[in-house]
Write a protein that holds these residues in place. Structure first.
Motif, PDB file in Angstrom:
ATOM      1  N   GLU A 176      -7.096   4.082  -0.855  1.00  0.00           N
ATOM      2  CA  GLU A 176      -7.515   2.982  -1.720  1.00  0.00           C
ATOM      3  C   GLU A 176      -6.449   2.628  -2.752  1.00  0.00           C
ATOM      4  OE1 GLU A 176     -11.172   1.857  -4.769  1.00  0.00           O
ATOM      5  OE2 GLU A 176     -11.247   3.725  -3.623  1.00  0.00           O
ATOM      6  N   LYS A 177      -5.739   3.655  -3.248  1.00  0.00           N
ATOM      7  CA  LYS A 177      -4.663   3.432  -4.210  1.00  0.00           C
ATOM      8  C   LYS A 177      -3.686   4.583  -4.146  1.00  0.00           C
ATOM      9  CE  LYS A 177      -7.367   5.464  -7.961  1.00  0.00           C
ATOM     10  NZ  LYS A 177      -7.946   5.254  -9.285  1.00  0.00           N
ATOM     11  N   GLN A 178      -2.509   4.369  -4.703  1.00  0.00           N
ATOM     12  CA  GLN A 178      -1.498   5.418  -4.832  1.00  0.00           C
ATOM     13  C   GLN A 178      -1.454   5.794  -6.307  1.00  0.00           C
ATOM     14  OE1 GLN A 178      -0.007   6.744  -2.233  1.00  0.00           O
ATOM     15  NE2 GLN A 178      -0.116   5.176  -0.662  1.00  0.00           N
ATOM     16  N   ILE A 179      -1.317   7.088  -6.576  1.00  0.00           N
ATOM     17  CA  ILE A 179      -1.226   7.516  -7.982  1.00  0.00           C
ATOM     18  C   ILE A 179      -0.039   8.437  -8.175  1.00  0.00           C
ATOM     19  CG2 ILE A 179      -3.626   7.188  -8.577  1.00  0.00           C
ATOM     20  CD1 ILE A 179      -4.084  10.169  -8.078  1.00  0.00           C
ATOM     21  N   THR A 190       3.373   8.679  -3.861  1.00  0.00           N
ATOM     22  CA  THR A 190       3.016   7.266  -3.731  1.00  0.00           C
ATOM     23  C   THR A 190       3.321   6.664  -2.361  1.00  0.00           C
ATOM     24  OG1 THR A 190       5.097   6.517  -4.717  1.00  0.00           O
ATOM     25  CG2 THR A 190       3.237   6.890  -6.221  1.00  0.00           C
ATOM     26  N   CYS A 191       3.599   7.509  -1.388  1.00  0.00           N
ATOM     27  CA  CYS A 191       3.724   7.040  -0.001  1.00  0.00           C
ATOM     28  C   CYS A 191       2.702   7.766   0.879  1.00  0.00           C
ATOM     29  CB  CYS A 191       5.152   7.225   0.516  1.00  0.00           C
ATOM     30  SG  CYS A 191       5.653   8.942   0.734  1.00  0.00           S
ATOM     31  N   HIS A 192       1.637   8.215   0.231  1.00  0.00           N
ATOM     32  CA  HIS A 192       0.561   8.956   0.893  1.00  0.00           C
ATOM     33  C   HIS A 192      -0.191   8.068   1.885  1.00  0.00           C
ATOM     34  CE1 HIS A 192      -3.856  10.267   0.402  1.00  0.00           C
ATOM     35  NE2 HIS A 192      -3.310  11.089   1.272  1.00  0.00           N
ATOM     36  N   VAL A 193      -0.476   8.611   3.063  1.00  0.00           N
ATOM     37  CA  VAL A 193      -1.308   7.947   4.066  1.00  0.00           C
ATOM     38  C   VAL A 193      -2.209   8.976   4.732  1.00  0.00           C
ATOM     39  CG1 VAL A 193       0.369   6.127   4.613  1.00  0.00           C
ATOM     40  CG2 VAL A 193       0.352   8.245   5.961  1.00  0.00           C
ATOM     41  N   TYR A 194      -3.184   8.462   5.458  1.00  0.00           N
ATOM     42  CA  TYR A 194      -4.020   9.283   6.337  1.00  0.00           C
ATOM     43  C   TYR A 194      -3.569   9.014   7.764  1.00  0.00           C
ATOM     44  CZ  TYR A 194      -6.953   9.261   2.162  1.00  0.00           C
ATOM     45  OH  TYR A 194      -7.410   9.360   0.867  1.00  0.00           O
ATOM     46  N   GLY A 200       0.794  -1.228   0.000  1.00  0.00           N
ATOM     47  CA  GLY A 200       0.000   0.000   0.000  1.00  0.00           C
ATOM     48  C   GLY A 200       0.820   1.268   0.000  1.00  0.00           C
ATOM     49  N   ILE A 201       2.114   1.155   0.262  1.00  0.00           N
ATOM     50  CA  ILE A 201       3.012   2.302   0.172  1.00  0.00           C
ATOM     51  C   ILE A 201       4.049   1.952  -0.885  1.00  0.00           C
ATOM     52  CG2 ILE A 201       4.762   3.690   1.356  1.00  0.00           C
ATOM     53  CD1 ILE A 201       3.120   3.481   3.879  1.00  0.00           C
ATOM     54  N   GLU A 202       3.957   2.610  -2.041  1.00  0.00           N
ATOM     55  CA  GLU A 202       4.814   2.268  -3.171  1.00  0.00           C
ATOM     56  C   GLU A 202       6.159   2.990  -3.144  1.00  0.00           C
ATOM     57  OE1 GLU A 202       2.395   2.893  -6.645  1.00  0.00           O
ATOM     58  OE2 GLU A 202       0.828   1.575  -5.859  1.00  0.00           O
ATOM     59  N   ALA A 203       6.171   4.252  -2.752  1.00  0.00           N
ATOM     60  CA  ALA A 203       7.409   5.025  -2.619  1.00  0.00           C
ATOM     61  C   ALA A 203       8.242   5.013  -3.894  1.00  0.00           C
ATOM     62  CB  ALA A 203       8.213   4.548  -1.419  1.00  0.00           C
ATOM     63  N   ASP A 204       7.615   5.342  -5.003  1.00  0.00           N
ATOM     64  CA  ASP A 204       8.281   5.304  -6.311  1.00  0.00           C
ATOM     65  C   ASP A 204       9.548   6.157  -6.377  1.00  0.00           C
ATOM     66  OD1 ASP A 204       6.408   3.528  -7.291  1.00  0.00           O
ATOM     67  OD2 ASP A 204       5.235   5.059  -8.336  1.00  0.00           O
ATOM     68  N   CYS A 205       9.570   7.295  -5.698  1.00  0.00           N
ATOM     69  CA  CYS A 205      10.734   8.182  -5.791  1.00  0.00           C
ATOM     70  C   CYS A 205      11.803   7.860  -4.751  1.00  0.00           C
ATOM     71  CB  CYS A 205      10.308   9.645  -5.685  1.00  0.00           C
ATOM     72  SG  CYS A 205       9.848  10.173  -4.019  1.00  0.00           S
ATOM     73  N   GLY A 206      11.555   6.874  -3.919  1.00  0.00           N
ATOM     74  CA  GLY A 206      12.551   6.459  -2.939  1.00  0.00           C
ATOM     75  C   GLY A 206      12.698   7.384  -1.748  1.00  0.00           C
ATOM     76  N   LEU A 264       2.775  12.546   3.530  1.00  0.00           N
ATOM     77  CA  LEU A 264       3.683  11.681   2.792  1.00  0.00           C
ATOM     78  C   LEU A 264       4.613  11.048   3.813  1.00  0.00           C
ATOM     79  CD1 LEU A 264       4.546  13.896  -0.307  1.00  0.00           C
ATOM     80  CD2 LEU A 264       2.791  12.117  -0.092  1.00  0.00           C
ATOM     81  N   THR A 265       4.645   9.733   3.849  1.00  0.00           N
ATOM     82  CA  THR A 265       5.409   9.041   4.887  1.00  0.00           C
ATOM     83  C   THR A 265       6.909   9.226   4.742  1.00  0.00           C
ATOM     84  OG1 THR A 265       5.262   6.969   3.631  1.00  0.00           O
ATOM     85  CG2 THR A 265       3.623   7.333   5.360  1.00  0.00           C
ATOM     86  N   CYS A 266       7.366   9.615   3.546  1.00  0.00           N
ATOM     87  CA  CYS A 266       8.807   9.866   3.374  1.00  0.00           C
ATOM     88  C   CYS A 266       9.251  11.118   4.109  1.00  0.00           C
ATOM     89  CB  CYS A 266       9.173   9.955   1.891  1.00  0.00           C
ATOM     90  SG  CYS A 266       8.536  11.418   1.032  1.00  0.00           S
ATOM     91  N   GLN A 267       8.309  11.932   4.534  1.00  0.00           N
ATOM     92  CA  GLN A 267       8.628  13.199   5.189  1.00  0.00           C
ATOM     93  C   GLN A 267       8.472  13.144   6.705  1.00  0.00           C
ATOM     94  OE1 GLN A 267       9.939  15.915   3.280  1.00  0.00           O
ATOM     95  NE2 GLN A 267      10.114  14.019   2.093  1.00  0.00           N
TER      96      GLN A 267
END
Length: 107
Positions: A104-107, A48-52, A35-41, A85-88
Protein backbone atom coordinates in the motif's frame (compact mmCIF):
# COMPACT_ATOMS: atom_id res chain seq x y z
CA UNK A 1 15.91 -10.10 -20.89
CA UNK A 2 12.97 -10.93 -18.67
CA UNK A 3 9.36 -9.82 -18.86
CA UNK A 4 8.36 -8.69 -15.37
CA UNK A 5 4.89 -7.74 -14.20
CA UNK A 6 4.72 -5.02 -11.56
CA UNK A 7 1.30 -4.67 -9.92
CA UNK A 8 0.47 -1.47 -8.10
CA UNK A 9 -1.46 -1.71 -4.83
CA UNK A 10 -4.60 -0.55 -6.70
CA UNK A 11 -4.28 -3.47 -9.15
CA UNK A 12 -2.82 -1.57 -12.12
CA UNK A 13 -0.40 -3.85 -13.96
CA UNK A 14 2.77 -2.82 -15.77
CA UNK A 15 4.45 -5.50 -17.90
CA UNK A 16 7.94 -4.50 -18.97
CA UNK A 17 11.06 -6.06 -20.41
CA UNK A 18 14.04 -5.71 -18.07
CA UNK A 19 17.58 -6.34 -19.27
CA UNK A 20 19.71 -9.04 -17.69
CA UNK A 21 22.11 -7.70 -15.10
CA UNK A 22 19.79 -4.99 -13.85
CA UNK A 23 17.84 -5.42 -10.64
CA UNK A 24 14.06 -5.68 -10.45
CA UNK A 25 14.20 -2.24 -8.75
CA UNK A 26 16.15 -0.72 -11.66
CA UNK A 27 13.59 -2.18 -14.07
CA UNK A 28 10.83 -0.35 -12.19
CA UNK A 29 12.82 2.87 -11.97
CA UNK A 30 13.83 2.86 -15.64
CA UNK A 31 10.21 2.28 -16.70
CA UNK A 32 8.67 4.86 -14.35
CA UNK A 33 6.67 2.25 -12.44
CA UNK A 34 4.93 3.95 -9.50
CA UNK A 35 5.10 2.32 -6.07
CA UNK A 36 8.82 1.57 -5.88
CA UNK A 37 10.65 4.59 -4.49
CA UNK A 38 14.18 3.18 -4.08
CA UNK A 39 15.36 6.05 -1.89
CA UNK A 40 18.82 4.55 -1.32
CA UNK A 41 19.40 3.85 -5.00
CA UNK A 42 19.84 0.12 -4.53
CA UNK A 43 22.32 0.01 -1.65
CA UNK A 44 20.02 -2.12 0.55
CA UNK A 45 19.99 0.74 3.06
CA UNK A 46 16.24 1.36 3.14
CA UNK A 47 13.10 -0.63 2.46
CA UNK A 48 11.43 1.61 -0.13
CA UNK A 49 11.67 -0.94 -2.95
CA UNK A 50 9.70 -3.54 -1.00
CA UNK A 51 7.35 -5.84 -2.94
CA UNK A 52 5.40 -9.04 -2.42
CA UNK A 53 6.53 -11.84 -4.73
CA UNK A 54 3.81 -13.88 -6.40
CA UNK A 55 3.44 -17.14 -4.44
CA UNK A 56 4.51 -19.35 -7.36
CA UNK A 57 7.78 -17.39 -7.67
CA UNK A 58 8.92 -17.35 -4.04
CA UNK A 59 10.90 -20.59 -4.23
CA UNK A 60 12.39 -19.74 -7.64
CA UNK A 61 14.31 -16.69 -6.38
CA UNK A 62 17.68 -16.76 -4.64
CA UNK A 63 17.41 -16.71 -0.86
CA UNK A 64 17.43 -13.42 1.06
CA UNK A 65 20.74 -12.54 2.66
CA UNK A 66 21.01 -11.25 6.24
CA UNK A 67 21.14 -7.59 5.19
CA UNK A 68 17.93 -7.87 3.18
CA UNK A 69 16.22 -9.70 6.05
CA UNK A 70 17.23 -6.88 8.42
CA UNK A 71 15.98 -4.13 6.09
CA UNK A 72 12.64 -5.87 5.57
CA UNK A 73 11.97 -5.30 9.29
CA UNK A 74 11.50 -1.62 8.36
CA UNK A 75 9.12 -2.29 5.43
CA UNK A 76 5.39 -1.60 5.51
CA UNK A 77 3.53 -4.78 6.47
CA UNK A 78 6.25 -7.28 5.53
CA UNK A 79 5.26 -10.87 4.80
CA UNK A 80 7.86 -13.36 6.05
CA UNK A 81 7.42 -15.61 3.01
CA UNK A 82 6.70 -13.18 0.15
CA UNK A 83 8.39 -9.86 0.96
CA UNK A 84 11.55 -8.94 -0.93
CA UNK A 85 13.58 -5.84 -1.68
CA UNK A 86 13.71 -5.45 -5.44
CA UNK A 87 17.21 -3.94 -5.30
CA UNK A 88 18.47 -7.35 -4.20
CA UNK A 89 17.00 -9.37 -7.09
CA UNK A 90 19.23 -9.50 -10.19
CA UNK A 91 17.41 -10.02 -13.46
CA UNK A 92 18.28 -13.08 -15.55
CA UNK A 93 16.43 -15.03 -18.23
CA UNK A 94 15.23 -17.30 -15.42
CA UNK A 95 13.07 -14.45 -14.07
CA UNK A 96 11.03 -14.20 -17.27
CA UNK A 97 7.39 -14.00 -16.13
CA UNK A 98 8.13 -12.80 -12.57
CA UNK A 99 5.17 -11.06 -10.91
CA UNK A 100 5.61 -8.62 -8.02
CA UNK A 101 3.01 -6.58 -6.17
CA UNK A 102 3.67 -3.32 -4.41
CA UNK A 103 2.49 -2.74 -0.84
CA UNK A 104 0.00 0.00 0.00
CA UNK A 105 2.91 2.35 0.74
CA UNK A 106 6.68 2.43 1.17
CA UNK A 107 8.13 3.66 4.45
Amino acid sequence: MAKITYIEHNGTEHVVDVANGLTVMEGARDNNIPGIEADCGGACACSTCHVYIAPDWVEKLPAKDDMEEDMLDFAFEPDAARSRLTCQIKVTDALDGLVVQMPEKQI
